[in-house]
Design an enzyme around this catalytic site. Structure first.
Site, mmCIF file in Angstrom:
data_model
loop_
_atom_site.group_PDB
_atom_site.id
_atom_site.type_symbol
_atom_site.label_atom_id
_atom_site.label_comp_id
_atom_site.label_asym_id
_atom_site.label_seq_id
_atom_site.Cartn_x
_atom_site.Cartn_y
_atom_site.Cartn_z
ATOM 1 N N GLY A 31 8.973 16.005 13.442
ATOM 2 C CA GLY A 31 10.274 15.141 13.329
ATOM 3 C C GLY A 31 10.645 14.528 14.830
ATOM 4 C CB CYS A 240 4.304 -7.220 -10.813
ATOM 5 S SG CYS A 240 2.640 -7.700 -9.601
ATOM 6 C CB CYS A 243 -0.649 -5.342 -11.910
ATOM 7 S SG CYS A 243 1.304 -4.819 -10.933
ATOM 8 C CB CYS A 265 2.229 -4.921 -5.785
ATOM 9 S SG CYS A 265 2.443 -4.591 -7.942
ATOM 10 C CB CYS A 271 -0.945 -5.114 -6.969
ATOM 11 S SG CYS A 271 -0.588 -7.259 -7.780
#
Lengths: 275, 197
Positions: A31, A240, A243, A265, A271
């Protein structure tokens, strides 16, 4: 064959060594933003110069590279970077999340769960999560050194006071291993939970700001929140249109002049596999 | 023997060997306690292991002063480092970015740069030569890169070493980072890792 006029993977060896050392320090201090000597790349800042330098320092002939931009493999930025590495690093490319050993991404984490051994390289525009609250680098560096993160909590609280909720939807700040507040790059907050204890190594490269940071595998990554306003991800009433997925991140498309909408998506590989 | 032929060979393929071995080192640092095979590392100048040789060739150059423990401080190693890496060899631990040590020395971390709170990356990386990476008193390691906990047994390091390590870990985010090397194997211990009996 790679381009003969350039060194393998575009960067010279001394630059790669410098970036590799920065990556190792970034992994050792999860980080924390390690400054590095960012180079001029053959594309403008904002197009992934940081991510490309990180990828160039780690990539080898045995790797399989996937590049996504907002989840899609077929957008300009993704296609350009993929063909760049195919040209200069003689590397196999793929659109499959599972086949890739290195995935360079702009602003998404793939929906398909990542595995041990994969490297996810993020393109980062502004690595400093406190920058919009404190413009002076010398001050933000001191705030990180002292773990003095009250200013970030206050900013999230002001969101709640003004909007009734934390209104940040992307680049949502996270706490890495309980020590450093980190910008996860402009991924939607929907993707933040995927960073937490991921088996893959996450490397973040910021070219203009010349910073590299990292999250090693299995490292706790917590999205900042309050006890009475817990962190939540986006949800959609729709699924979606291609899909039928209800669990992936959806893009809203306007498909005609009458304002008709459809949702699909954002992750094209995910997808496509479901259709 | 002429001076030039006395220098041990470096990488056969400098670009690709350095890349491959860096990935092994990166894998080790992102999975502390996991042994990374350093396959195809050159034998080196003798006195230091192939894994150490590979790390020097991969990571060390004119930007990174190198400190050698007195027992490794030999002319063959000097010549190797000067010829292949171009790294300045320093006498003071505080000046070093990288260091090569043998296991068992007293105060292994004393005097090395640990970075500062604003710049914890400005710290030394120590390569410690050990007799084995999978035998000895096992300890439990926890921290970033480890899924829960991992039992790791490093040969040739004593309780004093682990007390010094606890002090080093307590400095986090400052502190030195360690890579244990043995033959053609490497195992990393970044400062973020806590260990216990």
């Amino acid at each position: 064959m790679p381009e003969a006029a350039y060194n393998y993977a575009y960067l010279d060896e001394q630059t790669k060594r410098m970036i590799r050392r920065a990556i190792l320090k970034a992994v050792a201090v999860p980080g924390y933003q390690v400054p590095f000597g960012g180079r001029e790349m053959p594309l403008p800042y904002g197009w992934g110069t940081g991510g490309i330098q990180v990828t160039a320092a780690v990539i080898g002939r045995n790797d399989t590279l996937k590049v996504i931009d907002q989840g899609a493999d077929d957008t300009t930025n993704a296609v350009s970077i993929r063909s760049f590495f195919a040209k200069v690093a003689d590397v196999a490319t793929t659109t499959s999340t599972e086949e890739a050993t290195i995935i360079q991404t702009r602003h998404r984490v793939p929906e398909t769960p990542l595995r041990d051994g994969q490297i996810l390289v993020f393109q980062v525009p502004i690595p400093e999560p406190l920058r919009m609250l404190e413009p002076r680098e010398i001050e933000t560096r001191l705030l990180h050194a002292l773990t003095e993160y009250g200013v970030m909590q206050v900013s999230l609280y002001e969101n709640i006071a003004r909007h009734g909720r934390i209104a940040k939807t992307y680049n949502y700040p996270v706490m890495v291993n309980g020590r450093y507040i980190m910008s996860p790059s402009p991924i939607p907050k929907f993707d933040n939970p995927k960073l937490d204890r991921s088996p893959a190594l996450q490397l973040y490269g910021a070219g203009r700001e010349k910073r590299i940071y990292a999250v090693p595998p299995y490292t706790p990554v917590k999205s900042l929140d309050f006890d009475d306003h817990p962190f939540e991800i986006e949800r959609w009433d729709e699924c979606c249109a291609l899909c039928g997925s209800r669990e992936s991140f959806l893009d809203e498309m306007i498909v005609d002049d009458a304002g008709k909408r459809m949702y699909i998506c954002s992750d094209t590989d995910w997808c496509g596999r479901r259709q | 023997m002429s001076p030039s032929s006395a220098i041990a060979a470096g990488f056969a393929s400098p670009v690709h060997d350095a890349q491959r071995l860096f990935r092994a080192v990166l894998d080790a640092f992102s999975h502390p306690g996991r042994i990374a095979p350093i396959d195809g590392a050159p034998a080196g100048p003798g006195g230091i292991s192939p894994a150490t040789t590979a790390c020097l060739l991969t990571l060390v150059d004119h930007d990174t002063p190198l400190w050698l423990a007195p027992e490794l401080d030999r002319p063959t190693v000097h010549d190797f480092v000067r010829f292949h890496c171009g790294a300045p060899l320093v006498a003071e631990r505080a000046d070093a970015a990288f260091a090569v040590l043998a296991a068992g020395g007293a105060n292994p971390f004393d005097g090395f740069a640990v970075g500062s709170d604003p710049y914890p990356d400005r710290s030394a990386t120590l390569l410690i030569e050990v007799p084995t990476l999978d035998a000895g008193a096992a300890r439990t390691w926890r921290g970033p890169g480890i899924d829960g906990a991992r039992r790791v047994a490093i040969g040739g390091v004593d309780a004093g070493f682990w007390r010094a390590w606890a002090d080093n870990h307590a400095l986090f985010p400052c502190g030195v980072d360690v890579a244990f090397v043995c033959g053609a194997q490497l195992l990393a211990l970044p400062r973020s890792i806590a260990t216990e009996d």
